[in-house]
Design a protein around this motif. Structure first.
Motif, PDB file in Angstrom:
ATOM      1  N   TYR A  52       0.846  -1.188   0.000  1.00 30.04           N
ATOM      2  CA  TYR A  52       0.000   0.000   0.000  1.00 30.04           C
ATOM      3  C   TYR A  52       0.883   1.240   0.000  1.00 30.04           C
ATOM      4  O   TYR A  52       1.053   1.909   1.008  1.00 30.04           O
ATOM      5  CB  TYR A  52      -0.953  -0.020   1.195  1.00 30.04           C
ATOM      6  N   LYS A  53       1.461   1.540  -1.159  1.00 31.01           N
ATOM      7  CA  LYS A  53       2.364   2.678  -1.261  1.00 31.01           C
ATOM      8  C   LYS A  53       1.635   4.007  -1.250  1.00 31.01           C
ATOM      9  O   LYS A  53       2.260   5.043  -1.040  1.00 31.01           O
ATOM     10  CB  LYS A  53       3.266   2.547  -2.484  1.00 31.01           C
ATOM     11  N   HIS A  54       0.318   3.996  -1.446  1.00 25.66           N
ATOM     12  CA  HIS A  54      -0.475   5.227  -1.443  1.00 25.66           C
ATOM     13  C   HIS A  54      -1.428   5.311  -0.249  1.00 25.66           C
ATOM     14  O   HIS A  54      -2.159   6.293  -0.124  1.00 25.66           O
ATOM     15  CB  HIS A  54      -1.304   5.329  -2.728  1.00 25.66           C
ATOM     16  N   HIS A  55      -1.454   4.286   0.587  1.00 27.93           N
ATOM     17  CA  HIS A  55      -2.397   4.223   1.703  1.00 27.93           C
ATOM     18  C   HIS A  55      -1.692   3.774   2.979  1.00 27.93           C
ATOM     19  O   HIS A  55      -0.702   3.058   2.921  1.00 27.93           O
ATOM     20  CB  HIS A  55      -3.516   3.208   1.419  1.00 27.93           C
ATOM     21  N   VAL A  56      -2.229   4.174   4.104  1.00 28.49           N
ATOM     22  CA  VAL A  56      -1.891   3.582   5.396  1.00 28.49           C
ATOM     23  C   VAL A  56      -3.051   2.660   5.733  1.00 28.49           C
ATOM     24  O   VAL A  56      -4.222   3.046   5.593  1.00 28.49           O
ATOM     25  CB  VAL A  56      -1.710   4.654   6.487  1.00 28.49           C
ATOM     26  N   VAL A  86      -0.362  -2.164  11.854  1.00 26.32           N
ATOM     27  CA  VAL A  86      -0.542  -0.971  11.032  1.00 26.32           C
ATOM     28  C   VAL A  86       0.633  -0.871  10.066  1.00 26.32           C
ATOM     29  O   VAL A  86       1.790  -0.925  10.493  1.00 26.32           O
ATOM     30  CB  VAL A  86      -0.616   0.320  11.879  1.00 26.32           C
ATOM     31  N   LEU A  87       0.337  -0.706   8.807  1.00 23.94           N
ATOM     32  CA  LEU A  87       1.356  -0.545   7.772  1.00 23.94           C
ATOM     33  C   LEU A  87       1.619   0.949   7.579  1.00 23.94           C
ATOM     34  O   LEU A  87       1.366   1.522   6.526  1.00 23.94           O
ATOM     35  CB  LEU A  87       0.899  -1.224   6.482  1.00 23.94           C
ATOM     36  N   ASN A  88       2.137   1.583   8.636  1.00 27.47           N
ATOM     37  CA  ASN A  88       2.329   3.029   8.625  1.00 27.47           C
ATOM     38  C   ASN A  88       3.595   3.453   7.894  1.00 27.47           C
ATOM     39  O   ASN A  88       3.793   4.637   7.635  1.00 27.47           O
ATOM     40  CB  ASN A  88       2.327   3.595  10.043  1.00 27.47           C
ATOM     41  N   GLY A  89       4.441   2.490   7.503  1.00 26.31           N
ATOM     42  CA  GLY A  89       5.634   2.786   6.710  1.00 26.31           C
ATOM     43  C   GLY A  89       5.502   2.301   5.280  1.00 26.31           C
ATOM     44  O   GLY A  89       6.499   2.156   4.581  1.00 26.31           O
ATOM     45  N   HIS A  90       4.261   2.023   4.865  1.00 30.39           N
ATOM     46  CA  HIS A  90       3.985   1.530   3.509  1.00 30.39           C
ATOM     47  C   HIS A  90       4.778   0.252   3.208  1.00 30.39           C
ATOM     48  O   HIS A  90       5.275   0.064   2.100  1.00 30.39           O
ATOM     49  CB  HIS A  90       4.252   2.616   2.460  1.00 30.39           C
ATOM     50  N   GLU A  91       4.879  -0.627   4.199  1.00 25.55           N
ATOM     51  CA  GLU A  91       5.661  -1.847   4.063  1.00 25.55           C
ATOM     52  C   GLU A  91       5.064  -2.791   3.028  1.00 25.55           C
ATOM     53  O   GLU A  91       3.877  -3.101   3.076  1.00 25.55           O
ATOM     54  CB  GLU A  91       5.731  -2.579   5.421  1.00 25.55           C
ATOM     55  N   ARG A  92       5.925  -3.242   2.116  1.00 22.75           N
ATOM     56  CA  ARG A  92       5.530  -4.266   1.145  1.00 22.75           C
ATOM     57  C   ARG A  92       5.573  -5.596   1.893  1.00 22.75           C
ATOM     58  O   ARG A  92       6.526  -5.864   2.628  1.00 22.75           O
ATOM     59  CB  ARG A  92       6.501  -4.262  -0.024  1.00 22.75           C
ATOM     60  N   HIS A  93       4.550  -6.436   1.681  1.00 23.46           N
ATOM     61  CA  HIS A  93       4.463  -7.648   2.497  1.00 23.46           C
ATOM     62  C   HIS A  93       3.679  -8.751   1.799  1.00 23.46           C
ATOM     63  O   HIS A  93       2.942  -8.496   0.842  1.00 23.46           O
ATOM     64  CB  HIS A  93       3.820  -7.332   3.844  1.00 23.46           C
ATOM     65  N   TYR A  94       3.871  -9.944   2.307  1.00 23.74           N
ATOM     66  CA  TYR A  94       3.039 -11.085   1.935  1.00 23.74           C
ATOM     67  C   TYR A  94       2.052 -11.314   3.067  1.00 23.74           C
ATOM     68  O   TYR A  94       2.426 -11.302   4.240  1.00 23.74           O
ATOM     69  CB  TYR A  94       3.871 -12.358   1.745  1.00 23.74           C
ATOM     70  N   LEU A  95       0.811 -11.539   2.709  1.00 22.14           N
ATOM     71  CA  LEU A  95      -0.219 -11.891   3.679  1.00 22.14           C
ATOM     72  C   LEU A  95      -0.658 -13.308   3.362  1.00 22.14           C
ATOM     73  O   LEU A  95      -1.055 -13.605   2.225  1.00 22.14           O
ATOM     74  CB  LEU A  95      -1.388 -10.911   3.581  1.00 22.14           C
ATOM     75  N   ARG A  96      -0.528 -14.177   4.357  1.00 18.28           N
ATOM     76  CA  ARG A  96      -0.841 -15.588   4.165  1.00 18.28           C
ATOM     77  C   ARG A  96      -1.929 -16.017   5.145  1.00 18.28           C
ATOM     78  O   ARG A  96      -1.842 -15.725   6.334  1.00 18.28           O
ATOM     79  CB  ARG A  96       0.403 -16.442   4.396  1.00 18.28           C
ATOM     80  N   CYS A 105     -10.379  -3.767   8.447  1.00 19.88           N
ATOM     81  CA  CYS A 105      -9.319  -2.955   7.851  1.00 19.88           C
ATOM     82  C   CYS A 105      -9.780  -1.511   7.697  1.00 19.88           C
ATOM     83  O   CYS A 105     -10.901  -1.263   7.247  1.00 19.88           O
ATOM     84  CB  CYS A 105      -8.940  -3.506   6.479  1.00 19.88           C
ATOM     85  N   VAL A 106      -8.890  -0.591   8.056  1.00 18.71           N
ATOM     86  CA  VAL A 106      -9.150   0.839   7.912  1.00 18.71           C
ATOM     87  C   VAL A 106      -8.076   1.419   6.997  1.00 18.71           C
ATOM     88  O   VAL A 106      -6.889   1.161   7.203  1.00 18.71           O
ATOM     89  CB  VAL A 106      -9.126   1.548   9.285  1.00 18.71           C
ATOM     90  N   PHE A 107      -8.493   2.193   5.992  1.00 24.09           N
ATOM     91  CA  PHE A 107      -7.570   2.792   5.034  1.00 24.09           C
ATOM     92  C   PHE A 107      -7.642   4.317   5.073  1.00 24.09           C
ATOM     93  O   PHE A 107      -8.727   4.894   5.141  1.00 24.09           O
ATOM     94  CB  PHE A 107      -7.909   2.352   3.603  1.00 24.09           C
ATOM     95  N   ASN A 108      -6.468   4.936   4.983  1.00 22.55           N
ATOM     96  CA  ASN A 108      -6.350   6.374   4.838  1.00 22.55           C
ATOM     97  C   ASN A 108      -5.268   6.624   3.791  1.00 22.55           C
ATOM     98  O   ASN A 108      -4.159   6.112   3.944  1.00 22.55           O
ATOM     99  CB  ASN A 108      -5.979   7.022   6.164  1.00 22.55           C
ATOM    100  N   PRO A 109      -5.547   7.369   2.711  1.00 23.53           N
ATOM    101  CA  PRO A 109      -6.852   7.929   2.375  1.00 23.53           C
ATOM    102  C   PRO A 109      -7.870   6.824   2.107  1.00 23.53           C
ATOM    103  O   PRO A 109      -7.505   5.679   1.851  1.00 23.53           O
ATOM    104  CB  PRO A 109      -6.574   8.754   1.118  1.00 23.53           C
ATOM    105  N   PRO A 110      -9.132   7.183   2.161  1.00 27.33           N
ATOM    106  CA  PRO A 110     -10.179   6.181   1.976  1.00 27.33           C
ATOM    107  C   PRO A 110     -10.195   5.596   0.564  1.00 27.33           C
ATOM    108  O   PRO A 110      -9.823   6.256  -0.399  1.00 27.33           O
ATOM    109  CB  PRO A 110     -11.470   6.950   2.261  1.00 27.33           C
ATOM    110  N   CYS A 111     -10.615   4.368   0.486  1.00 24.52           N
ATOM    111  CA  CYS A 111     -10.777   3.695  -0.803  1.00 24.52           C
ATOM    112  C   CYS A 111     -12.107   4.103  -1.436  1.00 24.52           C
ATOM    113  O   CYS A 111     -13.053   4.479  -0.740  1.00 24.52           O
ATOM    114  CB  CYS A 111     -10.747   2.179  -0.614  1.00 24.52           C
ATOM    115  N   THR A 112     -12.158   4.000  -2.763  1.00 25.12           N
ATOM    116  CA  THR A 112     -13.382   4.332  -3.491  1.00 25.12           C
ATOM    117  C   THR A 112     -14.360   3.167  -3.511  1.00 25.12           C
ATOM    118  O   THR A 112     -15.548   3.370  -3.674  1.00 25.12           O
ATOM    119  CB  THR A 112     -13.078   4.732  -4.941  1.00 25.12           C
TER     120      THR A 112
END
Length: 128
Positions: A52-56, A86-96, A105-112
């Motif tokens: 999430y390079k554009h979102h927290v 919280v992915l507050n550093g825009h960490e790239r990750h695998y979710l398994r 899940c809460v996103f900022n900025p909000p998703c459309t």
């Protein structure tokens, strides 16, 4: 005041499904509250690359077990009911998902509302 029920979102355009996850979008950018809120199921036995390079994103697991692995460091964190990250550093990750995991899940900025991960694992930047 906004009041919604999960069962009213399931099976609608606000219920976005992929091979590895299913996200029921409860609050979106159009609601004007500054964040979006999603009830997401990560499917058992799956792995998703996410960046999430554009979102927290803040995530709270309310059911199931799995793991998050940061791609840059290889650090792994077990996920289980009651765990938050919280992915507050825009960490790239695998979710398994070891089992089906239900996540709030809460996103900022909000998703459309129609976002899915691109080839980098990201959602597009907000146009707002």
């Amino acid at each position: 005041m906004i009041v919604r029920h999960l069962e009213d979102r399931i099976g609608t355009e606000n219920d976005v499904a992929t091979y590895t996850w299913n996200s029921r979008r409860l609050l979106l950018e159009e609601d004007g509250v500054g964040f979006s809120l999603h009830d997401t199921v990560i499917k058992a036995g799956t792995e998703t690359l996410i960046w999430y390079k554009h979102h927290v994103e803040a995530v709270y697991c309310i059911e199931g077990e799995g793991e998050i692995e940061l791609t840059e460091t290889g650090d792994k964190y077990p996920i289980r009911e009651g765990m938050m990250y919280v992915l507050n550093g825009h960490e790239r990750h695998y979710l398994r998902g070891t089992t089906d995991m239900r996540m709030v899940c809460v996103f900022n900025p909000p998703c459309t509302g129609r976002e899915v991960h691109d080839e980098e694992g990201a959602y597009a930047a907000s146009k707002a």
